[in-house]
Design an enzyme around this catalytic site. Structure first.
Site, mmCIF file in Angstrom:
data_model
loop_
_atom_site.group_PDB
_atom_site.id
_atom_site.type_symbol
_atom_site.label_atom_id
_atom_site.label_comp_id
_atom_site.label_asym_id
_atom_site.label_seq_id
_atom_site.Cartn_x
_atom_site.Cartn_y
_atom_site.Cartn_z
ATOM 1 N N ASP B 149 0.862 -1.180 0.000
ATOM 2 C CA ASP B 149 0.000 0.000 0.000
ATOM 3 C C ASP B 149 0.901 1.234 0.000
ATOM 4 O O ASP B 149 1.393 1.656 1.045
ATOM 5 C CB ASP B 149 -0.914 0.005 1.235
ATOM 6 N N LYS B 217 -6.806 3.367 -3.560
ATOM 7 C CA LYS B 217 -7.215 3.401 -2.148
ATOM 8 C C LYS B 217 -7.365 4.847 -1.701
ATOM 9 O O LYS B 217 -6.562 5.701 -2.065
ATOM 10 C CB LYS B 217 -6.144 2.662 -1.335
ATOM 11 N N LYS B 253 -10.268 0.429 -2.639
ATOM 12 C CA LYS B 253 -10.210 0.222 -1.188
ATOM 13 C C LYS B 253 -10.443 1.529 -0.447
ATOM 14 O O LYS B 253 -9.554 2.374 -0.384
ATOM 15 C CB LYS B 253 -8.841 -0.369 -0.798
#
Lengths: 490, 317
Positions: B149, B217, B253
């Site tokens: 991430d 995300k 996400k």
């Protein structure tokens, strides 16, 4: 809808929403209703009645009285007495107390009103709960605020009420149209005789109960039920000083003829064939939402519905593809299910009219498309439908269909868009979708429509006036302007 | 079709032209759409389905200075068996930790099917030199991270240096490669709370997808506002449109601030109706969360037993 699936697999599961019906037990529908005259429910003189049904199931909900000319006369006389002896003598401040009280009771009983409205009208509970009923309360709150400030409204130092208002409202927003009519009339010191539409009388009758609950002086609000004949008797009655009508252009025209030569004041809010204009620089996802909301809100039973989509040719394919994909997610079915987007068509007659005009559209050569959707066995239903390749010469581009049917027309330049938008006998509303502020202002200036929405559609607010150009009627309802129709001033 | 990526990213001005040529987002309209979707009423079987799906989509996260091997082991155990009393409860999707904790998580989760996700690239601010960000990434991948991430350089994005942001994502994706030729999946964190406008969210979504992100995300969880419904709506529209153009699916996400089952179900409704049912899968949609999991478990138990249990019936980690 062409969804290209590339190298990646699609593994998602089906998310089926279980039924989520709003409970009916919150409403208490009587088997039969009298007329609400002089503060009481009374039997009609002629003892004739008609049935109101749920358009989603065709189940009979109640037996409703049909008011005769004699009943109309009783109601108008009760309104006159209340007006001259009580309501016009009361200070604005006192009148506003009653209006605030009604508004609060509407909020307290909002669930009951929403369920009853959806049952009798067929509209989805999501709309009656989140749009209709909150707006009804908002209109009463708004006009309650004006009742003691009329001398500052810009209509002279001492504006006076007209007297008795005869009001006839349609079936598409039964309770909301009642609020649009009754709230300003009462705030300005008039009393009313109101006739709801024959297919949707129940929320107006519940409103009569709310007037009793609010201890509104008797005769200030009278609700009489019936069909066209009752309406005619009401608007032509000598004791009526002011006629307010919302409904079809045909009926509006006959009312204008019937009262011509009398000294009645008249406001008419009639049909529409609004253009929803999407320019090539529009925020496209929100424009698609606006198109859906413009024509499929309330099954398209909206006089200001965006029934003509004018889309710039350079983005037409993209917009249509997105629109079709979005329409495929619309959920048609039980109006009381909280996840329903498209409810029932209000009556068999209206369904027939929508069917006929849609057949005309096909016969004229336009391309018809609806998403796959299951139609319930009973009741009156019509799937959300679009017609592409429509030209100005097609009947479906000119006549009001009053159903979930969209005619798609393309244009090349802003000037052509405005020209086509204005090329209609109607002029109630229009929508403009563009990221360019200057184009919004330019278009709003050119469009001959009472309401022009910018990057939104079908949004209502009690502070904003509403009304039409040309065959869409005359007079304004809502806002400060809405007071004028109920005031005598120099 | 998508313009040639090489052409679009040939220069800062070409990339700017492309990103600024994307259709705008009307703020009022986007927020109204998200609010309307939030009114969907998900009951009975649909709710059971949604709760289990949501549990299987949780990236169970601990990103604190005070993280220890003990804490990470405990959280990993919880991710494998969220409800120790009920074997039918699905495991979470992944455990998300800082790079130095990857080894511990990996060891605990070995063979469980629960992935190890590691933040990287000078998380959460992203304010470090590129070689350091790349080293950070490689370190996490070598320690066994299945997913990375990364955070974008918001300063570069806000000052209009789009190409720099693009190139950095490409470089981090390369750093995700393992020696055996496989690669860790790359999630690109935008920190939408700092990008502020929905137009920026749409642009950065396209920028990241073109640069090779496997997932986009919303947030680090360290900045307010974190994930919101309208921001996620704009990102779901972006992945939907990107697949229309290229055939490639990219995951989404939302992270930070999603604490209740009710909110999670609203997100799933939005996924279903905006991107489509294909995204209703842990491979394509995740929740970055910590406290959400226990609320999901509590609701799950309630649906099965008809009774609410107190918080002490669910494990802390």
């Amino acid at each position: 809808m062409n969804v290209s699936k590339g190298s990646t697999s699609s593994t998602g599961a089906m998310f089926d929403y279980a039924p989520a019906p709003e409970s009916r037990s919150v409403v208490d529908i009587a088997s039969s209703y009298g007329l609400f005259i002089d503060g009481e429910f009374v039997d009609p003189v002629g003892d004739t009645s008609f049935k109101t049904i749920s358009p989603a199931t065709e189940e009979v909900l109640a037996e409703v009285s049909e008011a005769s000319a004699e009943d109309v006369d009783r109601a108008v006389r009760a309104a006159r007495t209340a007006q001259s002896r009580v309501w016009s003598k009361m200070s604005g401040r006192e009148r506003s107390k009653y209006l605030y009280r009604i508004a609060r009771i509407i909020q307290e009983r909002s669930r009951e009103l929403a369920v009853l409205e959806s049952l009798d009208n067929g509209k989805p509970i999501r709309e009656s709960r989140d749009v209709d009923v909150p707006l009804v309360a908002a209109y009463f709150f708004y006009y309650a605020g004006w009742a003691d400030k009329l001398e500052y409204a810009g209509f002279g130092p001492d504006p006076r009420p007209l007297g008795v208002a005869g009001q006839v409202i349609p079936w598409n927003f039964p309770l909301l149209m009642l609020a649009w009519k009754i709230a300003p009339a009462l705030a300005t010191g008039n009393t009313v005789v109101l006739k709801p539409a024959e297919t949707t009388p129940l929320t107006a009758l519940l409103f009569a109960e709310i007037c009793q609950q609010a201890d509104l002086p008797r005769g200030v609000v009278n609700i009489i039920t019936g069909a066209g004949e009752t309406g005619r008797a009401l608007v032509t009655h000598d004791g009526v000083d002011k006629v307010a009508f919302t409904g079809s252009t045909d009926v509006g025209r006959s009312i204008a003829k019937a009262v011509a030569g009398s000294d009645k004041k008249v406001t008419l809010e009639l049909g529409g064939k609004a253009a929803n204009i999407v320019f090539d620089d529009a925020p496209v996802d929100q424009a698609v939402e606006g198109i859906v909301n413009g024509i499929f809100f309330n099954q398209g039973h909206v006089c200001c519905a965006g029934s003509r989509l004018l889309v710039q040719e350079s983005v037409a394919d993209d917009v249509l593809e997105r629109l079709k994909r979005r329409m495929s997610t619309l959920r048609l079915g039980d109006p009381l299910d909280k996840n329903t987007d498209i409810g029932a068509i209000n009556s068999a007659d209206q369904l027939e009219k929508i069917r006929q005009l849609s057949e005309v559209g096909e016969a004229e050569g336009a391309g018809r498309w609806s998403p796959a959707c299951e139609i319930p066995q009973h009741g009156f239903w019509f799937p959300p439908t679009i017609f592409t390749g429509v030209s100005q010469a097609h009947r479906i581009a000119r006549e009001e269909i009053f159903g979930p049917v969209l005619s798609v027309i393309t244009f090349r330049t802003p000037a052509e868009a405005v020209q086509k938008a204005n090329n209609t006998p109607f002029g109630l509303s229009a929508g403009v979708w563009t990221d360019k502020g200057s184009r919004i202002l330019w278009a709003a200036d050119q469009l001959r429509a009472g309401v022009v929405w910018a990057n939104t559609f079908n949004k209502f607010d009690p502070t904003s006036p509403f009304g039409g150009y040309k065959e869409s009627g005359y007079g304004r309802e809502g806002g400060r302007h809405g007071l004028e129709a109920y005031l005598a001033h120099s | 079709m998508l313009p040639d990526i090489a052409e679009v990213t040939a220069s800062d001005s070409a990339l700017r032209r492309f990103l600024h040529g994307l259709p705008g987002v009307d703020q009022v309209g986007a927020e109204a759409r998200a609010a309307t979707l939030s009114t969907r009423s998900i009951k009975a079987t649909a709710k059971e389905f949604a709760i289990d799906l949501a549990i299987s989509m949780v990236d169970l996260t601990t990103l604190e200075g005070q993280d220890t091997p003990g804490k990470v082991r405990a959280l990993s155990t919880k991710a494998m068996r969220p409800d120790p009393a009920d074997a039918t409860c699905p495991p979470a999707a992944a455990v998300c930790v800082y790079p130095d904790m990857v080894g511990v998580a990996k060891h605990t989760l070995e063979g469980s099917g629960v992935a190890v996700a590691s933040v990287a690239t000078a998380f959460p601010s992203g304010r470090a030199a590129r070689p350091i960000k790349l080293a950070d990434t490689r370190d996490a991948v070598e320690a066994g991270a299945d997913e990375i991430d990364m955070v974008i350089d918001r300063g570069a994005f806000l000052s209009g240096r789009y190409l720099e942001v693009f190139e950095e994502i490409v470089a981090v994706r390369e750093a995700c490669s393992r020696r055996d030729g496989s690669e860790a999946h790359l999630k690109v964190i935008f920190e939408t709370g700092e990008l502020a406008t929905y137009d920026n969210v749409r642009r950065v979504s396209w920028l990241a997808m073109m640069a090779g992100a496997h997932f986009i995300k919303t947030s680090t969880g360290k900045v307010q506002p974190a994930a919101t419904m309208p921001v996620t709506l704009v990102m779901l529209e972006a992945v939907r449109d990107y697949r229309e153009m290229t055939g490639q699916m990219v995951g989404v996400k939302p992270a930070g601030g999603i604490r209740s089952s009710k909110e999670a179900i609203r997100y799933l409704v939005m996924v279903n109706e905006v991107a489509g049912a294909d995204w209703l899968d842990p491979d394509w949609f995740r929740f970055g969360a910590s406290t959400l999991l226990n609320d999901l478990l509590m609701q799950r138990t309630k649906m099965r037993t008809g009774r609410y249990s107190g918080p002490d019936y669910f494990t802390l980690d």
